[in-house]
Write a protein that holds these residues in place. Structure first.
Motif, short mmCIF file in Angstrom:
data_model
loop_
_atom_site.label_atom_id
_atom_site.label_comp_id
_atom_site.label_asym_id
_atom_site.label_seq_id
_atom_site.Cartn_x
_atom_site.Cartn_y
_atom_site.Cartn_z
N ILE A 155 -9.89 -7.74 0.00
CA ILE A 155 -9.59 -9.03 0.63
C ILE A 155 -8.51 -8.90 1.70
CG2 ILE A 155 -8.65 -11.34 0.19
CD1 ILE A 155 -9.99 -11.29 -2.51
N PHE A 156 -7.50 -8.09 1.44
CA PHE A 156 -6.36 -8.03 2.37
C PHE A 156 -6.37 -6.80 3.26
CE2 PHE A 156 -4.90 -10.60 -1.24
CZ PHE A 156 -4.51 -11.76 -0.57
N VAL A 157 -6.59 -5.62 2.68
CA VAL A 157 -6.46 -4.39 3.47
C VAL A 157 -7.60 -4.29 4.48
CG1 VAL A 157 -6.37 -1.88 3.37
CG2 VAL A 157 -5.19 -3.23 1.63
N THR A 158 -8.84 -4.46 4.03
CA THR A 158 -9.95 -4.35 4.99
C THR A 158 -9.85 -5.42 6.07
OG1 THR A 158 -11.38 -5.76 3.60
CG2 THR A 158 -11.51 -3.38 3.27
N ARG A 159 -9.44 -6.62 5.71
CA ARG A 159 -9.30 -7.68 6.72
C ARG A 159 -8.23 -7.31 7.74
NH1 ARG A 159 -9.75 -13.99 5.98
NH2 ARG A 159 -8.91 -14.69 7.99
N LEU A 160 -7.10 -6.77 7.26
CA LEU A 160 -6.03 -6.40 8.18
C LEU A 160 -6.49 -5.29 9.13
CD1 LEU A 160 -3.15 -6.60 9.17
CD2 LEU A 160 -2.43 -5.14 7.27
N ILE A 161 -7.22 -4.29 8.59
CA ILE A 161 -7.70 -3.21 9.45
C ILE A 161 -8.69 -3.73 10.48
CG2 ILE A 161 -8.97 -1.03 9.48
CD1 ILE A 161 -7.89 -0.45 6.69
N ILE A 162 -9.62 -4.58 10.04
CA ILE A 162 -10.62 -5.13 10.97
C ILE A 162 -9.96 -5.99 12.04
CG2 ILE A 162 -12.57 -6.73 11.14
CD1 ILE A 162 -13.51 -5.67 8.42
N CYS B 257 0.83 -1.21 0.00
CA CYS B 257 0.00 0.00 0.00
C CYS B 257 0.87 1.26 0.00
CB CYS B 257 -0.92 0.01 1.22
SG CYS B 257 -2.19 -1.27 1.21
N ALA B 258 1.89 1.27 0.84
CA ALA B 258 2.77 2.44 0.92
C ALA B 258 3.49 2.68 -0.41
CB ALA B 258 3.78 2.26 2.04
N LEU B 259 3.94 1.59 -1.04
CA LEU B 259 4.62 1.73 -2.33
C LEU B 259 3.69 2.28 -3.40
CD1 LEU B 259 7.19 1.25 -3.99
CD2 LEU B 259 6.38 -1.08 -4.43
N ASN C 46 -7.31 2.27 -2.36
CA ASN C 46 -7.48 1.64 -3.67
C ASN C 46 -7.27 2.65 -4.80
OD1 ASN C 46 -8.43 0.11 -5.89
ND2 ASN C 46 -10.54 0.70 -5.46
N VAL C 47 -7.90 3.83 -4.70
CA VAL C 47 -7.75 4.84 -5.74
C VAL C 47 -6.30 5.31 -5.84
CG1 VAL C 47 -8.44 7.16 -6.46
CG2 VAL C 47 -10.15 5.59 -5.52
N GLY C 48 -5.65 5.51 -4.68
CA GLY C 48 -4.25 5.91 -4.70
C GLY C 48 -3.36 4.87 -5.35
#
Length: 556
Positions: free
Chosen positions: A535-542, A16-18, A428-430
């Protein structure tokens, strides 16, 4: 139970950062663009920078990414042309070029075929008459021996020539259908490459040059002043030839004689030169052409031939000292100097009534090479930068409205979980802009439409996940188990829907052109980033939130 290893968490946030880092230069578009232009100019100058270039290079740190999403014609303004390549001209040129070989081959069998004479025929055909009809079979055999295999996969194993008798003493030579098809393909590809080289020579940014249909080429150059300027750049075939001068005439209707041609003088209106039709050397042998000035300070063009062209040019000047020769550009004599001495080395200078701009443009055309055939322009448009800016504003407003509506809907429908989905949507947009910058994609209005569609589609996956979590909670599952099952059971539906849409985007990109491809690129990349974030980002945040709060119950 919910459990995400540390290495996987680091990897997800790293990706995400990249992606966001790659997208960041687009927030400072003008500064980064000036920086990139200055860096390219300094490299072209061998590393030496003017004060202005050094200042522009300093507008953006060199250690940060500097890739930008290129703006297309409809967003930046520029020139648009749709050209049709006259491939029939190539057939005629090929067939005309066969005559010396046919003549020489038949002369060796004059005792059998008799005298040989070329007679008038339609363009694209070579019609030959022999005086001894009994030698027709031998004549056809000799000419068919000049044929070569077709160069191309489409006509593999076929001959490039078709030779047939039309009367008892005449036969016709023409290109075979397989060779015509292969010639069409070569002509279009060569035209595409030469147009691309000509456009690149003037430093334009991210032009769109692609084939449309069988014999048409679409050219779009963002940032160019007008379609007329683009036509001047690419619409000239720039065929440079050097011919021995036979004489002069006062009108174009004068009879030049057999195997000669008559061309008007560019310098002297009303003067026509009669030259030998077959050139001594052509622009195809040129390896370099640069704008310069002659001994009188007038704009000119220096040129240099390759080894074979330089040898022919040197031999010709050595044998014809004191005789004039014509420098012909696109069937106009731009200069007809008298050969004063032997010119070895294959280099020379073209003088004429040029302005500095005309000599520079002529050098560009000669360096890029001659177009294999003339082009007819079927459509031309000039799009001003103001219209492009209006398009950008309209696209921005549409994107913001779509984004705002989606954000509001998610929060209203899913509360805190909706906030998490919205955060993933922004990431996602970024990331999508980061990918577009990384591959150097060109953003167009249809591309903006693809982004807007992706914003709407990006929450589909999270909606599926959250609805599955709701069902598990209604079924009596605990928060941890409901979250885990929600992601597991929604995964197949998410993949099925997005894979089929991605396949559609790939097909659009493969068979589409221009705006369709722009839409397909943003749609395809948007699908990849939206699936990743859902699948990955929302799961990690939750999971991170759940591990910190440990709620006894949750409401989705």
């Amino acid at each position: 139970m919910l459990n995400i290893p540390v290495w996987k968490r680091v990897l997800i946030w790293g990706v995400c950062a990249l992606g966001l880092l790659m997208a960041m230069p687009n927030l400072f578009y003008n500064r980064v663009e000036q920086h990139n232009d200055a860096v390219a100019a300094i490299e072209a100058q061998g590393g030496e920078a003017t004060p202005d270039q050094a200042a522009a290079r300093g507008l953006w740190p060199s250690f940060l990414p500097s890739n930008l999403v290129n703006l297309g014609l409809d967003l930046r303004g520029g020139a648009h042309l749709l050209a049709e390549v006259q491939v029939a001209d190539v057939y005629a040129g090929r067939v005309d070029g066969l005559w010396p070989d046919v003549r020489d081959g038949l002369r060796e069998e004059r005792a059998t075929v008799g005298n040989i004479r070329r007679v008038d025929s339609p363009r694209g055909e070579l019609r030959v008459q022999i005086s001894n009809p009994q030698g027709m079979g031998r004549a056809l055999e000799i000419v068919r021996g000049l044929a070569q295999p077709v160069a191309g996969l489409t006509g593999f194993g076929s001959s490039d020539l078709e030779v047939r008798a039309v009367t008892e003493d005449e036969f016709v030579v023409s290109l075979s259908s397989a060779e015509r098809q292969a010639t069409d393909e070569r002509t279009i590809q060569q035209s595409l490459e030469i147009i691309r080289r000509r456009v690149d020579e003037v430093g334009t940014r991210e032009p769109t040059i692609q084939r449309q249909g069988e014999d048409r080429i679409l050219i779009q150059v963002p940032g160019l002043g007008s379609a007329a300027e683009l036509k001047d750049l690419i619409g000239t075939t720039a065929r440079l030839t050097f011919h021995p001068v036979v004489g002069t005439a006062e009108s174009a209707g004068a009879d030049p004689g057999p195997r000669n041609a008559i061309y008007p003088s560019l310098d002297t209106p009303g003067l026509y030169y009669i030259v030998q039709q077959n050139p001594v050397v052509t622009g195809e042998d040129l390896v370099d052409a640069q704008p310069a000035f002659d001994q009188n300070g007038r704009p000119a063009v220096n040129f240099r031939f390759n080894a074979s062209g330089g040898r022919r040019f040197g031999d010709f000047t050595a044998q014809n000292i004191g005789a004039p020769f014509a420098i012909v550009l696109d069937e106009e004599v731009i200069s007809a100097p008298v050969i004063q001495s032997h010119i070895p080395g294959g280099s020379g200078i073209i003088t004429g009534r040029f302005s500095v701009e005309e000599s520079t443009q002529l050098a560009v055309l000669l360096r890029a090479g001659a177009l294999p055939a003339e082009m007819t322009f079927l459509e031309e448009r000039t799009i001003g930068p103001e219209l492009g800016q209006d398009s950008i504003e309209a696209g921005r407003i549409a994107s913001l409205i779509a984004m705002g509506a989606v954000l509001f809907f998610m929060i209203a429908s899913y509360g805190w979980f909706g906030v998490i989905a919205n955060l993933a949507l922004l990431i996602n947009v970024g990331m999508m802009f980061g990918l577009l910058s990384l591959i150097g994609a060109t953003l167009t209005l249809p591309g903006i439409a693809g982004i807007v569609l992706t914003i709407g589609m990006a929450v589909d996956a999270t909606v599926l996940i959250f609805e599955r979590i709701r069902e598990e909670l209604r079924g009596g599952k605990g928060p941890s188990r409901a979250i885990e099952l929600g992601y597991e059971k929604a995964l197949s539906a998410i993949l099925d829907s997005n894979v089929t849409t991605f396949i559609t985007a790939v097909i659009l990109f493969a068979i589409g052109s221009g705006p369709v491809r722009g839409f397909a690129v943003t749609l395809g990349l948007g699908i990849l980033t939206s699936v990743f974030t859902a699948i990955f980002v929302t799961r990690l945040i939750i999971v991170t939130w759940y591990e910190r709060r440990r709620p006894k119950m949750i409401t989705v």
